[in-house]
Motif scaffolding. Structure first.
Motif, short mmCIF file in Angstrom:
data_model
loop_
_atom_site.label_atom_id
_atom_site.label_comp_id
_atom_site.label_asym_id
_atom_site.label_seq_id
_atom_site.Cartn_x
_atom_site.Cartn_y
_atom_site.Cartn_z
N UNK A 1 0.83 -1.20 0.00
CA UNK A 1 0.00 0.00 0.00
C UNK A 1 0.87 1.26 0.00
N UNK A 2 1.94 1.25 0.79
CA UNK A 2 2.88 2.38 0.82
C UNK A 2 3.50 2.58 -0.56
N UNK A 3 3.91 1.47 -1.17
CA UNK A 3 4.58 1.55 -2.46
C UNK A 3 3.65 2.09 -3.54
N UNK A 4 2.40 1.66 -3.52
CA UNK A 4 1.43 2.15 -4.51
C UNK A 4 1.28 3.66 -4.41
N UNK A 5 1.17 4.17 -3.18
CA UNK A 5 1.01 5.61 -2.99
C UNK A 5 2.30 6.35 -3.32
N UNK A 6 3.42 5.75 -2.95
CA UNK A 6 4.73 6.39 -3.09
C UNK A 6 5.21 6.41 -4.54
N UNK A 7 4.80 5.38 -5.31
CA UNK A 7 5.28 5.25 -6.67
C UNK A 7 4.88 6.44 -7.54
N UNK A 8 3.75 7.02 -7.24
CA UNK A 8 3.31 8.16 -8.02
C UNK A 8 4.12 9.42 -7.81
N UNK A 9 4.98 9.44 -6.79
CA UNK A 9 5.76 10.64 -6.50
C UNK A 9 7.21 10.56 -6.96
#
Length: 237
Positions: A225-233
């Motif tokens: 979940x962290x990676x999904x949100x973080x990947x966009x940045x």
């Protein structure tokens, strides 16, 4: 610069089973973890990657063989994926024929610039050089799971999960040479951490600071979940 990478992808990945039957094929941002890793290694200048497989090897090999890649991709299998991860490293030894290699983890999303920095820093490595992160307050680190490292004068003093004291984290990206393989072969249960401890005792376990570059270990649903949100940045792979 090192131009060959070893990518460890043999584990069972049971903590991500709800997201994907085989961890390397778990998707983040619409692409599998193994896709992110291989593409990122190519962007970093790797000409070749040896992917070490175990659990789900047939299915992952089929996925890898089903598309073209921007670098040469080879696979090797471990006999028992339940053994310590040093066994996976040893499975790739003959494929690098004594030359320095980059060593990376399939379940880590990594800025390609981190791979490249380690490939450049480890060109003459004999033991191992580890990419480390000194951002101890990072909110994408799982302190219960991350490998901690204590350093002094550019070398590893101690390494392990739950380590105290520590001054940085293991990013999962290494430049490795013949002495690491030798240290692993000398162990009854060869784990990468134990191999690094042996090199540290010999003064041949070095570090390169990568605190300015991004990475995340995708080990469970929380991290996914962290990676999904973080990947966009960020730009990864």
């Amino acid at each position: 610069m090192i131009d060959t990478a070893i990518l460890l992808a043999a584990g069972e990945g049971s903590r991500l089973r709800s997201a994907a039957p085989f961890k390397p094929l778990c998707t983040v941002g619409g692409r599998s973890l193994v896709d992110h890793a291989i593409t990122g290694l190519a962007q970093a200048g790797m000409a070749r990657v040896v992917v070490v497989l175990g659990y789900g090897a047939e299915q992952i090999e089929a996925s890898l063989g089903g598309r073209s890649w921007p670098l040469a991709v080879e696979t090797v299998r471990v006999e028992d994926y339940r053994q310590p991860n040093g066994v996976s490293v040893l499975a790739a030894e003959r494929h690098v024929a004594g030359a320095p290699a980059l060593l990376a983890m399939c379940d880590h999303l990594v800025d390609p610039a981190l791979y490249r920095r380690m490939a450049e820093a480890g060109e003459a490595v004999t033991g191992a050089r580890l990419g480390i992160d000194r951002r101890l307050d990072s909110d994408w680190i799982d302190l219960d799971d991350v490998t901690r490292v204590q350093t002094a004068d550019g070398r590893i003093v101690a390494i392990g999960k739950g380590l105290h004291p520590y001054d940085c984290f293991d990013t999962g990206v290494f430049a490795v040479g013949p002495a690491l393989f030798a240290s692993l072969r000398a162990l009854a249960a060869p784990s990468l951490t134990e191999g690094m401890r042996a090199l540290a005792r010999d003064g041949d376990a070095w570090v390169t600071d990568c605190s300015d570059l991004d990475w995340i270990d995708v080990d469970d649903q929380w991290a996914l979940d962290k990676a999904e949100a973080w990947l966009g940045t960020i730009t990864v792979g």
